[in-house]
Enzyme design. Structure first.
Site, short mmCIF file in Angstrom:
data_model
loop_
_atom_site.label_atom_id
_atom_site.label_comp_id
_atom_site.label_asym_id
_atom_site.label_seq_id
_atom_site.Cartn_x
_atom_site.Cartn_y
_atom_site.Cartn_z
N SER A 183 9.51 10.50 17.47
CA SER A 183 9.57 10.09 16.06
C SER A 183 10.81 10.73 15.43
O SER A 183 11.45 11.59 16.03
CB SER A 183 8.31 10.57 15.33
OG SER A 183 8.30 11.99 15.32
N ASP B 70 10.31 6.12 17.90
CA ASP B 70 9.08 5.73 17.21
C ASP B 70 9.35 5.70 15.70
O ASP B 70 9.94 6.63 15.15
CB ASP B 70 7.99 6.76 17.56
CG ASP B 70 6.60 6.34 17.14
OD1 ASP B 70 6.36 5.13 16.98
OD2 ASP B 70 5.74 7.25 16.99
N GLU C 83 7.25 -3.98 12.96
CA GLU C 83 5.86 -3.81 12.48
C GLU C 83 5.61 -4.74 11.30
O GLU C 83 6.41 -4.84 10.38
CB GLU C 83 5.61 -2.36 12.05
CG GLU C 83 4.21 -2.17 11.43
CD GLU C 83 3.78 -0.72 11.30
OE1 GLU C 83 4.13 0.09 12.17
OE2 GLU C 83 3.08 -0.42 10.30
N HIS D 72 -2.61 6.68 11.79
CA HIS D 72 -2.09 7.83 12.54
C HIS D 72 -2.92 9.08 12.25
O HIS D 72 -3.51 9.20 11.19
CB HIS D 72 -0.63 8.11 12.13
CG HIS D 72 0.31 7.02 12.56
ND1 HIS D 72 1.10 6.33 11.67
CD2 HIS D 72 0.58 6.51 13.78
CE1 HIS D 72 1.83 5.44 12.34
NE2 HIS D 72 1.53 5.52 13.62
N GLY D 73 -2.94 9.99 13.19
CA GLY D 73 -3.59 11.27 12.95
C GLY D 73 -5.03 11.32 13.45
O GLY D 73 -5.53 10.36 14.04
N HIS E 145 -0.73 0.89 17.37
CA HIS E 145 -0.43 2.26 16.92
C HIS E 145 -1.74 2.95 16.58
O HIS E 145 -2.78 2.31 16.47
CB HIS E 145 0.45 2.20 15.66
CG HIS E 145 1.89 2.00 15.96
ND1 HIS E 145 2.84 2.94 15.68
CD2 HIS E 145 2.53 0.96 16.54
CE1 HIS E 145 4.03 2.47 16.07
NE2 HIS E 145 3.86 1.28 16.59
N SER F 14 -3.60 4.91 18.26
CA SER F 14 -4.58 4.58 19.31
C SER F 14 -5.23 5.78 19.98
O SER F 14 -5.82 5.63 21.05
CB SER F 14 -3.91 3.71 20.38
OG SER F 14 -3.54 2.48 19.82
N SER F 15 -5.10 6.94 19.36
CA SER F 15 -5.82 8.08 19.94
C SER F 15 -7.31 7.86 19.79
O SER F 15 -7.78 7.30 18.80
CB SER F 15 -5.40 9.39 19.26
OG SER F 15 -4.19 9.85 19.82
N THR G 206 -1.92 12.01 18.82
CA THR G 206 -2.92 12.98 18.38
C THR G 206 -3.75 13.55 19.53
O THR G 206 -4.01 14.76 19.59
CB THR G 206 -3.85 12.31 17.34
OG1 THR G 206 -3.05 11.94 16.22
CG2 THR G 206 -4.97 13.22 16.90
P1 13P Z 1 -2.27 8.63 17.04
O1 13P Z 1 -2.12 9.53 15.86
O2 13P Z 1 -3.56 7.87 17.02
O3 13P Z 1 -2.07 9.35 18.32
O4 13P Z 1 -1.12 7.53 16.95
C1 13P Z 1 0.20 7.81 17.32
C2 13P Z 1 1.12 6.72 16.95
O5 13P Z 1 0.73 5.60 16.65
C3 13P Z 1 2.57 7.03 16.97
O6 13P Z 1 3.36 5.98 16.48
#
Ligand code: 13P
Length: 350
Positions: free
Chosen positions: A50, A83, A142, A189-190, A223, A225-226, A269
């Site tokens: 990123s 990213d 996006e 995210h997160g 995105h 996707s954790s 994450t």
């Molecule tokens: P997570 O926070 O779910 O891991 O997503 C990371 C992401 O989409 C980075 O662009």
């Protein structure tokens, strides 16, 4: 093997019907963990940084660490991806450095916070595509806006505020010619994505399936996707952490996505949690330790374990020797000749 085009990795994934994890990195240990997992599972990989990571590590360090990975593991195809680029200039600087793929996130304005208009998004993304394709570099765009904030980037919110409209996704793909398209389907995210195991009211897999039907030749990107596994949360909390209860994206939903056009899956994450839990455990159990190798080695191993597991679950495992990576010059020639054009009106006709 030199760094390869992300477009080729995703085209091959589409042929093979699997997804490729895109793992975020900030330092050497994370790159080593991903490479160890790729070698263990025989997977092609996408390593992504990123803007925050580029600042933290100084991007030249990251670039050379990833080159070291390519030098040490010539059998692994590696795409190096920016990213969430926030502007043309950020993407250009990544290409100048040697990234083989960039994300132009024009869903937000250059401040990385304010949602942009559709026209602004089309304009900046198209500009990046023109510049990148001439150089053989892949572009992810996006449409719709993800929830949450990561590294100071993001509109915040739950992810349900700006779900992608399929009609707009088609128009966006046609007018920009992006290689891959990130869509907003309720993820963020997160760590704090959902307050309970997500169902169709908050995780809009139906929208994803509809977009894939309308855009069968565009590689979709998930995105946020954790999966934020409970066991990783528990380790962090057992050793002094204070995570609140939370749910991520279940792996079976990601696998449903992969069956419906998802080729790139972003994960950051989960790796942060795996490493933090391992570091906390060592320092909690051995407060006398101060050699960073005592905790970075278990942290790296914890991340390798998780990445290997995801590579198997996404289906990329076993695929690193399936094809001969093309040079970036060959890819550029493919864009010039129109062979790699993704615009729905042309891709459908091929
Ligand atoms: P997570 O926070 O779910 O891991 O997503 C990371 C992401 O989409 C980075 O662009």
């Amino acid at each position: 093997m030199p760094l390869v085009s992300m477009r080729q990795l995703l085209d091959e994934a589409a042929k093979g019907g699997y997804g490729v994890g895109a793992f975020n990195v900030n330092d050497m240990e994370q790159i080593q963990a991903i490479m160890a997992a790729a070698v263990e599972t025989k997977s092609p990989v996408i390593i992504q940084a990123s803007r925050g990571a580029r600042q933290f590590a100084q991007d030249r360090y990251l670039y050379h660490l990833i080159l070291a990975a390519a030098e040490l593991h010539p059998e692994v195809p590696i795409a190096m991806h920016q990213d969430h680029g926030n502007s043309f200039e950020t993407c250009k600087s990544a290409m100048e450095l040697g990234f083989t793929s960039v994300m132009m996130d024009g869903s937000l304005q250059a401040d990385g916070k304010t949602p942009a208009s559709f026209e602004e998004n089309v304009e900046v993304t198209r500009r990046v595509v023109d510049y990148a394709h001439e150089r053989g570099v892949t572009v992810e765009g996006e449409i719709g806006v993800l929830g949450g904030i990561e590294d100071g980037h993001g509109a915040g919110g739950t992810g349900l505020e700006h779900i992608t409209e399929p009609d707009q996704a088609v128009e966006f793909a046609e007018r920009t010619g992006v290689d891959a398209l990130a869509i907003a389907i309720g993820t963020s995210h997160g760590a704090y994505k959902f307050t309970k195991k997500p169902d169709g009211s908050v995780l809009k897999m139906d929208v994803l399936i509809e977009i894939h039907k309308r855009l069968p030749h565009t590689h979709l990107v998930m995105h946020g996707s954790s999966s934020v596994p409970k066991d990783l949360q528990d380790i962090v909390n057992q050793y002094g952490g204070k995570l609140k209860e939370t749910w991520g994206v279940p792996v079976e939903e990601i696998q449903l996505g992969i069956r419906n056009g998802v080729r790139k899956i972003n994960v950051d994450t989960d790796n942060r949690l795996a490493m933090t839990g391992a570091i906390r455990k060592v320092l909690w159990e051995h407060p006398e330790k101060f050699d960073l190798r005592d905790y970075m080695k278990p942290a790296r191993e914890a991340m390798q374990k998780l990445v290997s597991q995801r590579m198997r679950e996404f289906g990329q495992a076993g695929h690193f020797g399936d094809y001969k990576p093309a040079s970036i010059e060959e890819i550029a020639a493919g864009y010039r000749s129109g062979k790699l054009d993704t615009r729905p009106s042309l891709a459908g006709a091929r």
